[in-house]
Design a protein around this motif. Structure first.
Motif, short mmCIF file in Angstrom:
data_model
loop_
_atom_site.label_atom_id
_atom_site.label_comp_id
_atom_site.label_asym_id
_atom_site.label_seq_id
_atom_site.Cartn_x
_atom_site.Cartn_y
_atom_site.Cartn_z
N SER A 238 -1.18 5.28 -2.39
CA SER A 238 -2.43 4.74 -1.87
C SER A 238 -2.18 3.50 -1.03
O SER A 238 -2.80 3.32 0.03
CB SER A 238 -3.37 4.40 -3.03
N GLY A 239 -1.26 2.64 -1.49
CA GLY A 239 -0.94 1.43 -0.73
C GLY A 239 -0.37 1.76 0.64
O GLY A 239 -0.69 1.09 1.63
N LEU A 240 0.46 2.78 0.70
CA LEU A 240 1.04 3.19 1.98
C LEU A 240 -0.03 3.75 2.91
O LEU A 240 -0.06 3.45 4.10
CB LEU A 240 2.13 4.23 1.74
N ASP A 241 -0.94 4.56 2.36
CA ASP A 241 -2.01 5.13 3.18
C ASP A 241 -2.92 4.04 3.74
O ASP A 241 -3.40 4.14 4.88
CB ASP A 241 -2.85 6.11 2.34
N ARG A 242 -3.17 3.00 2.96
CA ARG A 242 -4.07 1.93 3.40
C ARG A 242 -3.38 0.99 4.39
O ARG A 242 -4.05 0.34 5.19
CB ARG A 242 -4.56 1.16 2.19
N LEU A 243 -2.05 0.92 4.32
CA LEU A 243 -1.32 0.02 5.21
C LEU A 243 -1.48 0.41 6.67
O LEU A 243 -1.66 -0.45 7.54
CB LEU A 243 0.17 0.00 4.83
N ARG A 244 -1.41 1.69 6.97
CA ARG A 244 -1.44 2.15 8.37
C ARG A 244 -2.71 1.72 9.10
O ARG A 244 -2.63 1.07 10.14
CB ARG A 244 -1.27 3.67 8.43
N PRO A 245 -3.89 2.08 8.60
CA PRO A 245 -5.10 1.67 9.34
C PRO A 245 -5.27 0.16 9.41
O PRO A 245 -5.77 -0.36 10.41
CB PRO A 245 -6.24 2.34 8.56
N LEU A 246 -4.85 -0.56 8.36
CA LEU A 246 -4.96 -2.01 8.40
C LEU A 246 -4.07 -2.59 9.49
O LEU A 246 -4.47 -3.50 10.23
CB LEU A 246 -4.58 -2.60 7.04
N ALA A 247 -2.86 -2.07 9.58
CA ALA A 247 -1.93 -2.55 10.62
C ALA A 247 -2.45 -2.21 12.00
O ALA A 247 -2.42 -3.05 12.92
CB ALA A 247 -0.54 -1.94 10.39
N LEU A 248 -2.93 -0.98 12.19
CA LEU A 248 -3.45 -0.57 13.50
C LEU A 248 -4.68 -1.38 13.90
O LEU A 248 -4.81 -1.81 15.05
CB LEU A 248 -3.79 0.92 13.48
N ASP A 249 -5.59 -1.59 12.95
CA ASP A 249 -6.79 -2.36 13.25
C ASP A 249 -6.44 -3.80 13.60
O ASP A 249 -7.05 -4.40 14.50
CB ASP A 249 -7.76 -2.33 12.07
N SER A 250 -5.47 -4.37 12.89
CA SER A 250 -5.04 -5.74 13.18
C SER A 250 -4.45 -5.84 14.57
O SER A 250 -4.77 -6.76 15.34
CB SER A 250 -4.01 -6.20 12.14
N MET A 251 -3.58 -4.87 14.92
CA MET A 251 -2.98 -4.87 16.24
C MET A 251 -4.03 -4.73 17.33
O MET A 251 -3.99 -5.41 18.35
CB MET A 251 -1.97 -3.72 16.34
N SER A 252 -5.00 -3.83 17.12
CA SER A 252 -6.04 -3.61 18.11
C SER A 252 -6.88 -4.87 18.32
O SER A 252 -7.17 -5.27 19.45
CB SER A 252 -6.93 -2.45 17.68
#
Length: 243
Positions: free
Chosen positions: A207-221
């Motif tokens: 679950s932590g890995l799944d949540r990391l991706r969108p958080l990282a992408l949203d932060s970058m955007s």
């Protein structure tokens, strides 16, 4: 030998590893044995993909023992290994040949053997947009980036200039990606590993890995939007003589 088979020297060249590294990964159980015909071992695309996976996991801070467990340690580790490298769905990958280079860079002379086409091809491989498969074949790894390149060229930006900008951006993006992955490794994976991989914690790990991706992408955007606004404002003010 078919288009889908490589000798160990070819596999080393394509993967960027040494023959010694490949032999060591085999002895550790990280890489399946090749198909042997006569006295020659032949490897396939699955071996190349496995070596790339090993390199990525090592770069992200996982030990070889952790990687071995991920790749062959049961259903939980197999699920985690697949989740680590689950690609963002930006379109179907495709295999292209040298004479297809003009389809990746619309408007470019279709002679991919020309100096310009060769330079662009080398840049695209170095940037990671194309992955060599051997025998003049390449995998187009991100159709989304190819589409963006086509849009930039439609604006009148030469493909070589677009690739240079992408190469510069990649350096910064990799650093940001590494920082997010390092957070995961240090704060979530390392304690789990130290505890001996408790079975009841696997759901939280995935679950932590799944949540990391969108958080990282949203932060970058969000950060990129802010930076673009700031850069555009500065440019306009400089051109207007306000700075």
């Amino acid at each position: 030998m078919s288009d889908e088979e490589y000798r160990v020297d070819d596999l080393a060249r394509l993967s960027g590893m040494t023959v010694r590294n490949i032999r060591e990964h085999q002895s550790r159980g990280l890489l399946p044995a090749p198909t042997v015909r006569g006295r020659v071992g032949f490897y396939g695309p699955e071996h190349l993909a496995r070596l790339e996976q090993i390199k990525r996991l090592q770069a992200e801070g996982f030990t070889l023992e952790s990687i071995r467990r991920m790749l062959g340690g049961g259903a939980e580790f197999a699920s985690f290994a697949a989740a680590v490298h689950q690609a963002f769905d930006d379109g179907d990958k495709r295999v292209v040949r040298l004479d297809d280079i003009h389809t990746l860079f619309p408007g470019l002379d279709q002679d991919a053997d020309g100096a310009e086409g060769t330079a662009l091809l080398d840049s695209a491989v170095e940037l990671g947009l194309l992955r060599p498969l051997g025998n003049g074949r390449y995998e187009e790894r991100s159709p989304q980036l190819t589409r963006i390149g086509a849009e930039l060229m439609a604006l009148g930006i030469p493909p070589a200039s677009a690739l240079r900008a992408a190469a510069e951006a990649r350096t910064h993006v990799r650093a940001v990606a590494k920082s997010f992955v390092q957070l995961y490794v240090e704060q979530i994976w390392a304690p789990f590993e130290a505890a001996g991989y408790p079975a009841d914690q696997w759901p939280d790990i995935l679950s932590g890995l799944d949540r990391l991706r969108p958080l990282a992408l949203d932060s970058m955007s969000a950060l990129l939007r802010m930076a673009l606004d700031e850069a555009a404002t500065q440019l306009i003010e400089e051109r207007a003589g306000l700075r």
